[in-house]
Scaffold this motif. Structure first.
Motif, PDB file in Angstrom:
ATOM      1  N   LYS A 379       0.667  -1.327   0.010  1.00 53.75           N
ATOM      2  CA  LYS A 379      -0.255  -0.161   0.132  1.00 53.75           C
ATOM      3  C   LYS A 379       0.918   1.167   0.129  1.00 53.75           C
ATOM      4  O   LYS A 379       0.511   2.308  -0.684  1.00 53.75           O
ATOM      5  N   PRO A 380       1.850   1.423   0.890  1.00 51.48           N
ATOM      6  CA  PRO A 380       2.666   2.616   0.742  1.00 51.48           C
ATOM      7  C   PRO A 380       3.262   2.924  -0.558  1.00 51.48           C
ATOM      8  O   PRO A 380       3.163   4.065  -0.948  1.00 51.48           O
ATOM      9  N   LEU A 381       3.546   2.187  -1.507  1.00 51.34           N
ATOM     10  CA  LEU A 381       4.361   2.025  -2.634  1.00 51.34           C
ATOM     11  C   LEU A 381       3.137   2.664  -3.692  1.00 51.34           C
ATOM     12  O   LEU A 381       3.185   3.566  -4.395  1.00 51.34           O
ATOM     13  N   LEU A 382       1.886   1.835  -3.466  1.00 52.01           N
ATOM     14  CA  LEU A 382       0.742   2.377  -4.425  1.00 52.01           C
ATOM     15  C   LEU A 382       0.330   3.708  -4.015  1.00 52.01           C
ATOM     16  O   LEU A 382       0.020   4.515  -4.854  1.00 52.01           O
ATOM     17  N   GLU A 383       0.480   4.326  -2.848  1.00 51.51           N
ATOM     18  CA  GLU A 383       0.124   5.828  -2.305  1.00 51.51           C
ATOM     19  C   GLU A 383       0.793   6.649  -2.973  1.00 51.51           C
ATOM     20  O   GLU A 383       0.428   7.797  -3.299  1.00 51.51           O
ATOM     21  N   VAL A 384       2.167   6.206  -2.916  1.00 45.78           N
ATOM     22  CA  VAL A 384       3.202   7.328  -3.578  1.00 45.78           C
ATOM     23  C   VAL A 384       3.063   7.473  -5.087  1.00 45.78           C
ATOM     24  O   VAL A 384       2.770   8.394  -5.778  1.00 45.78           O
ATOM     25  N   LEU A 385       2.599   6.226  -5.768  1.00 49.88           N
ATOM     26  CA  LEU A 385       2.377   6.215  -7.213  1.00 49.88           C
ATOM     27  C   LEU A 385       1.124   7.027  -7.536  1.00 49.88           C
ATOM     28  O   LEU A 385       1.025   7.785  -8.627  1.00 49.88           O
ATOM     29  N   GLU A 386       0.072   6.898  -6.709  1.00 56.63           N
ATOM     30  CA  GLU A 386      -0.962   7.672  -6.712  1.00 56.63           C
ATOM     31  C   GLU A 386      -0.659   9.308  -6.774  1.00 56.63           C
ATOM     32  O   GLU A 386      -1.290  10.049  -7.540  1.00 56.63           O
ATOM     33  N   LYS A 387      -0.033   9.588  -5.551  1.00 55.77           N
ATOM     34  CA  LYS A 387       0.281  11.091  -5.596  1.00 55.77           C
ATOM     35  C   LYS A 387       1.005  11.717  -6.752  1.00 55.77           C
ATOM     36  O   LYS A 387       0.898  12.568  -7.437  1.00 55.77           O
ATOM     37  N   LEU A 388       2.108  10.845  -7.601  1.00 62.24           N
ATOM     38  CA  LEU A 388       2.675  11.013  -8.920  1.00 62.24           C
ATOM     39  C   LEU A 388       1.543  11.066  -9.885  1.00 62.24           C
ATOM     40  O   LEU A 388       1.780  11.866 -10.703  1.00 62.24           O
ATOM     41  N   TYR A 389       0.833  10.340  -9.896  1.00 60.93           N
ATOM     42  CA  TYR A 389      -0.309  10.186 -10.939  1.00 60.93           C
ATOM     43  C   TYR A 389      -1.141  11.440 -10.975  1.00 60.93           C
ATOM     44  O   TYR A 389      -1.243  12.163 -11.829  1.00 60.93           O
ATOM     45  N   TRP A 390      -1.470  11.818  -9.801  1.00 61.59           N
ATOM     46  CA  TRP A 390      -2.413  13.229  -9.613  1.00 61.59           C
ATOM     47  C   TRP A 390      -1.452  14.286  -9.847  1.00 61.59           C
ATOM     48  O   TRP A 390      -1.975  15.430 -10.587  1.00 61.59           O
ATOM     49  N   ALA A 391      -0.236  14.604  -9.414  1.00 60.18           N
ATOM     50  CA  ALA A 391       0.893  15.294  -9.966  1.00 60.18           C
ATOM     51  C   ALA A 391       0.804  15.466 -11.646  1.00 60.18           C
ATOM     52  O   ALA A 391       0.868  16.532 -12.088  1.00 60.18           O
ATOM     53  N   ASN A 392       1.035  14.343 -12.044  1.00 56.84           N
ATOM     54  CA  ASN A 392       1.088  14.139 -13.537  1.00 56.84           C
ATOM     55  C   ASN A 392      -0.143  14.708 -14.226  1.00 56.84           C
ATOM     56  O   ASN A 392      -0.124  15.392 -15.172  1.00 56.84           O
ATOM     57  N   ARG A 393      -1.469  14.199 -13.653  1.00 56.42           N
ATOM     58  CA  ARG A 393      -2.655  14.848 -14.139  1.00 56.42           C
ATOM     59  C   ARG A 393      -2.596  16.369 -13.863  1.00 56.42           C
ATOM     60  O   ARG A 393      -2.987  17.236 -14.962  1.00 56.42           O
ATOM     61  N   LYS A 394      -2.045  16.999 -13.101  1.00 61.89           N
ATOM     62  CA  LYS A 394      -2.365  18.463 -12.694  1.00 61.89           C
ATOM     63  C   LYS A 394      -1.179  19.251 -13.438  1.00 61.89           C
ATOM     64  O   LYS A 394      -1.371  20.483 -13.873  1.00 61.89           O
ATOM     65  N   ALA A 395      -0.430  18.460 -14.233  1.00 60.67           N
ATOM     66  CA  ALA A 395       0.713  19.032 -14.934  1.00 60.67           C
ATOM     67  C   ALA A 395       0.300  18.803 -16.394  1.00 60.67           C
ATOM     68  O   ALA A 395       1.219  19.043 -17.357  1.00 60.67           O
ATOM     69  N   ASN A 396      -0.868  18.615 -16.508  1.00 63.37           N
ATOM     70  CA  ASN A 396      -1.628  18.312 -17.845  1.00 63.37           C
ATOM     71  C   ASN A 396      -0.822  17.384 -18.683  1.00 63.37           C
ATOM     72  O   ASN A 396      -0.280  17.401 -19.752  1.00 63.37           O
ATOM     73  N   TYR A 397      -0.572  16.148 -17.957  1.00 60.78           N
ATOM     74  CA  TYR A 397      -0.174  14.843 -18.591  1.00 60.78           C
ATOM     75  C   TYR A 397       1.318  15.099 -19.239  1.00 60.78           C
ATOM     76  O   TYR A 397       1.460  14.701 -20.224  1.00 60.78           O
ATOM     77  N   THR A 398       2.519  15.215 -18.445  1.00 58.41           N
ATOM     78  CA  THR A 398       3.778  15.076 -18.987  1.00 58.41           C
ATOM     79  C   THR A 398       3.930  13.832 -19.270  1.00 58.41           C
ATOM     80  O   THR A 398       4.785  13.601 -20.108  1.00 58.41           O
ATOM     81  N   LEU A 399       3.372  12.855 -18.602  1.00 55.97           N
ATOM     82  CA  LEU A 399       3.678  11.386 -18.891  1.00 55.97           C
ATOM     83  C   LEU A 399       2.120  10.881 -19.471  1.00 55.97           C
ATOM     84  O   LEU A 399       1.229  11.290 -18.793  1.00 55.97           O
ATOM     85  N   GLN A 400       2.152   9.999 -20.254  1.00 63.21           N
ATOM     86  CA  GLN A 400       0.917   9.484 -20.737  1.00 63.21           C
ATOM     87  C   GLN A 400       0.485   8.409 -19.518  1.00 63.21           C
ATOM     88  O   GLN A 400       1.201   8.109 -18.705  1.00 63.21           O
ATOM     89  N   LEU A 401      -1.037   8.233 -19.631  1.00 64.60           N
ATOM     90  CA  LEU A 401      -1.411   7.358 -18.344  1.00 64.60           C
ATOM     91  C   LEU A 401      -0.996   6.005 -18.413  1.00 64.60           C
ATOM     92  O   LEU A 401      -0.764   5.457 -17.499  1.00 64.60           O
ATOM     93  N   SER A 402      -0.487   5.628 -19.633  1.00 61.64           N
ATOM     94  CA  SER A 402       0.037   4.045 -19.643  1.00 61.64           C
ATOM     95  C   SER A 402       1.345   3.892 -18.878  1.00 61.64           C
ATOM     96  O   SER A 402       1.764   2.988 -18.564  1.00 61.64           O
ATOM     97  N   ASN A 403       1.910   5.125 -18.663  1.00 62.25           N
ATOM     98  CA  ASN A 403       3.226   5.005 -17.828  1.00 62.25           C
ATOM     99  C   ASN A 403       3.050   4.341 -16.594  1.00 62.25           C
ATOM    100  O   ASN A 403       3.946   4.087 -15.905  1.00 62.25           O
ATOM    101  N   PHE A 404       1.914   4.789 -16.066  1.00 65.51           N
ATOM    102  CA  PHE A 404       1.611   4.261 -14.694  1.00 65.51           C
ATOM    103  C   PHE A 404       1.204   3.118 -14.682  1.00 65.51           C
ATOM    104  O   PHE A 404       0.845   2.428 -13.460  1.00 65.51           O
ATOM    105  N   TYR A 405       0.558   2.425 -15.798  1.00 67.02           N
ATOM    106  CA  TYR A 405       0.193   0.788 -16.140  1.00 67.02           C
ATOM    107  C   TYR A 405       1.332  -0.092 -15.496  1.00 67.02           C
ATOM    108  O   TYR A 405       2.362   0.173 -15.858  1.00 67.02           O
ATOM    109  N   ILE A 406       0.688  -1.030 -14.532  1.00 69.42           N
ATOM    110  CA  ILE A 406       1.581  -2.172 -14.072  1.00 69.42           C
ATOM    111  C   ILE A 406       1.095  -3.567 -14.778  1.00 69.42           C
ATOM    112  O   ILE A 406       0.175  -4.176 -14.367  1.00 69.42           O
ATOM    113  N   ASP A 407       1.471  -3.701 -15.747  1.00 74.17           N
ATOM    114  CA  ASP A 407       1.019  -4.856 -16.851  1.00 74.17           C
ATOM    115  C   ASP A 407       1.168  -6.276 -15.856  1.00 74.17           C
ATOM    116  O   ASP A 407       0.312  -7.170 -16.138  1.00 74.17           O
TER     117      ASP A 407
END
Length: 745
Positions: A379-407
């Motif tokens: 959970k702590p790792l996923l929570e940090v990834l969630e913070k990064l995910y929201w930061a990326n969204r607020k930055a108008n998607y510096t990274l594509q959403l697929s960069n966060f996928y864990i296949d």
């Protein structure tokens, strides 16, 4: 920090990158603050905004006034000026730091006494003072004010001829000038007060070369180990090693040179003994000492540097290092966390992705242990990834959403269990908190790829209708289907239609089916044709021809601003309202059955379906001409906007003239209301003008798809699974194609 200076009741600190912090008494505005209640005491270091851009290199404090020296030799003073100690030569005192304009030439040194200020100009060899001495109390108790004095009359330019001044000092009653000895003059150069201060330990080229050349076991080796321990045990020392100079700072949060850090860390890891020393000190001292409640950007820059440290990203170090870093980030105060988020938002794609991939790697290493009791470790790792995910969204998607996928998640077969637990939690929401439910998909859906997310539609539908066991069997059947290309024996929705009258026959039959039937796998058969095992080919063909006709402008359901634009709902539809409801059902069915269909909607429709507001950027997609015109209105900076543009609160859309507000055609758009005008324009096109028929479409869409499941998608993802993605990476295609050709040859 580069310097600390103390006054009568206030203190200043100067950071290496030029940020000035002040705290203490502020009764005479001696802290230089510009915010409200500036005369109140400040009990914690506060960054002085007025001094952030002038390049401060030295600070001196008097009893109730302050002076700073800048890189270009300018002097700024602020605080008490009752004795003229600010040197502004004006009876009107301005708040905040003001430049001492009359000084003739660049200043090399300065010092504040209790009620006076000294400056030294090396070009003239002259020390100048302004202000006065304190009041002296006589035997009879009366106060006698000292005369204003000018040290230049006591220490003349001739007296300092050929003398290199090192520092100037000012006290209450006395002043000093220290000089360099003759043997030091040739090495003095342009010495400044900052050069004489003791510095924090930092990595530099000399140290790196020394460490790389040292022989293990020697005295130099022991000294190098001590130096590594000092720097890699301290967040301040490590951050200071890569601070950008104040002149290079941009208007963002990134005050450290991440590329330089990446290169240096890569170089240091070439020596195994250096790696071992860095490992120990990072884990034992630096990570436990991370600043978790600092409101200052410089202190938090260490969180940007650590992911660039290649030692941390080595396979054997990933889990202990990154897990502890994740726990530290999750323990930060809200204010510190917000600042770190802004720093992440300012990162370029390369550096932001390095942080994301580091945490993803550790999540993958934990997946094999995924059971209910181990969820708290992941959970702590996923929570940090969630913070990064929201930061990326607020930055108008510096990274594509697929960069966060864990296949790799889909291979652990946790998806059915997750959704089952989530649904059971919903049924008993009053008895436990959502954070206590050990799920990944429903708590962190952004790490699941689109294949997994669309699979949930089917799984959840069967789970809700027939229970968890049937749903799990469905997943197994689906996986088997991928291997054998055979249709699964699952509940289906058989739909037999006529090719000759495809649209009207389909709409008629859809209007007769029960809602529960829609959430089963669609099985299409054309009347008069044999049914075969086509692995969904007939269903694909069905949607292809159906949508091709219904989205055609001649059919009359949708309008196009120009032939290359997406389609949108008309303000005055020419077809009956019910058709939009049935079209919504068809769109839901195609998505539920994982058919990528030709439905040329803009991104705005998927935002609306997920209860997110369309923006001006969406209008630019729907109608580039209108969108660019509205952007031009926002960008217009002159005061003659009413006379020059002559725009009013009314719009012409879909051949209809409409007032955006009552009597809008007579209300002109100006610089004060132009943002409101643009917002109302966008709202009219995407919402008010199509409200009735859009609600019918939405109602049909959600007849098929579960609203709660759909909230796990972002608009871009929902658009991609519904109508596809045309953003092809042609460079990657060319590379893969070349490899295939080379291999075949």
């Amino acid at each position: 920090m580069a310097q600390v200076a103390a006054g009568g009741g206030h203190t200043f600190a100067l950071s290496l990158s030029g940020v000035v912090y002040g705290w203490g008494r502020n009764n005479a505005r001696q802290l230089g603050l510009s915010h409200a209640n500036t005369r109140e005491q400040v009990f914690k270091p506060y960054a002085v905004a007025a001094l952030t851009t002038i390049g401060v290199v030295y600070i001196s404090c008097g009893d109730e006034h302050t002076a700073v020296l800048t890189q270009d030799g300018s002097v700024f003073t602020f605080g008490d000026d009752s004795a003229g100690q600010l040197g502004h030569r004006s009876s009107t005192q301005m708040p905040g730091p003001q430049k001492v304009e009359w000084l003739d030439g660049p200043v090399s040194h300065l010092a504040c006494g209790s009620y006076h200020t000294l400056v030294y100009m090396s070009a003239h060899g002259q020390v100048i003072s302004f202000g006065r001495g304190p009041q002296r109390h006589t035997e009879n108790g009366t106060g006698e004010q000292a005369q204003n004095f000018d040290i230049s009359s006591l220490v003349s330019a001739n007296d300092l001829s050929g003398v290199q001044v090192k520092m100037v000092f000012a006290g209450t009653y006395v002043n000093f000038v220290s000089t360099l000895q003759s043997q030091d003059l040739e090495h003095a150069g342009g010495i400044s007060p900052a050069d004489t201060l003791q510095k924090i330990s930092r990595l530099d080229r000399t140290l790196i070369d020394k460490w790389m050349a040292v022989t293990v076991g020697t005295d130099e080796f022991q000294e190098a180990k001590r130096e590594i321990a000092v720097i890699f045990s301290s967040p301040a020392c490590l951050s200071a090693s890569f601070l950008k100079p104040s002149s290079a700072l941009e208007a963002n949060c990134i005050g450290v040179d991440l590329q330089k850090a990446r290169d240096v860390f890569d170089e240091l890891t070439k020596k195994e003994w250096i790696v071992n020393q860095i490992n120990y000190n990072l884990l034992a001292n630096l990570i436990p000492g991370l600043p978790l409640r600092s409101p200052h950007r410089e202190a938090l820059s260490i969180f940007l540097l650590l992911p660039e440290c290649s030692v941390m990203c080595k396979e054997q170090n990933l889990e202990p290092f990154v897990m502890r870093l994740a726990q530290a980030i999750n323990s930060m105060s809200d204010r510190s966390s917000d600042i770190l988020e802004k720093c992440w938002m300012s990162l370029s794609a390369s550096f932001l992705d390095a942080v994301v991939q580091m945490f993803k790697k550790v999540v993958v290493s934990q997946l094999t242990f995924y059971v209910s009791s181990y969820y708290r470790g992941t959970k702590p790792l996923l929570e940090v990834l969630e913070k990064l995910y929201w930061a990326n969204r607020k930055a108008n998607y510096t990274l594509q959403l697929s960069n966060f996928y864990i296949d790799e998640i889909s291979g652990t077969f946790i998806l059915p269990t997750d959704v089952e637990r989530w649904r059971l939690w919903q049924a008993a929401a009053n008895s436990c908190h959502e954070d206590d439910v050990p799920v990944i998909f429903c708590r962190f859906p952004f790490v699941f790829n689109l294949v997994s997310k669309t699979q949930v539609f089917h799984f959840d539908s069967i789970f809700m209708q027939e229970g968890a066991k049937a749903a799990a069997q469905f997943i197994l059947k689906q996986n088997e289907l991928l291997r054998t290309s055979q249709l699964p024996e699952l509940p289906v929705f058989p739909l037999q239609v006529k090719r000759s009258n495809l649209v009207e026959d389909t709409l008629r039959k859809l209007s007769l089916v029960e809602d529960s039937v829609l959430k089963k796998q669609l099985l299409v058969q054309f009347e008069g044709e044999l049914r075969g095992l086509d692995a969904g080919g007939v269903t694909l063909e069905f949607f292809l021809y159906l949508f091709e006709e219904m989205v055609n402008p001649q059919y009359g359901m949708f309008v196009y601003c120009d032939p290359a634009s997406p389609m949108w709902f008309p303000t005055s539809p020419s077809v009956e309202k019910k058709k939009y409801f049935l079209f919504g059902i068809l769109c839901g069915l195609s998505l539920f059955n994982r058919i990528i269909a030709f439905i040329p909607f803009p991104l705005a429709i998927f935002k609306k379906l997920l209860d997110k507001k369309p923006s001006l950027e969406d209008l630019k997609e729907l109608s580039p001409v209108v969108g660019k015109s509205l952007q031009a209105v926002l960008d217009y900076e002159y005061d003659d906007i009413e006379e020059n543009l002559q725009i009013h609160y009314c719009v012409s859309w879909n051949n209809i003239e409409v007032d955006l507000i009552p009597d809008g055609s007579s209300i002109a758009v100006n610089n004060k209301n132009k943002k409101d005008f643009v917002n109302k324009y966008v709202d009219y096109i995407f919402n008010k003008s199509v409200e009735v028929i859009y609600e019918e479409f939405k109602r049909g869409f959600y007849k098929v798809l579960d609203r709660e499941i759909l909230r796990f998608f972002q608009p871009q993802e929902l658009m991609e699974v519904a109508i596809g993605n045309a953003n092809y990476d042609w460079n990657k295609f060319e590379k893969c194609f070349s490899q295939e050709v080379t291999g075949s040859l």
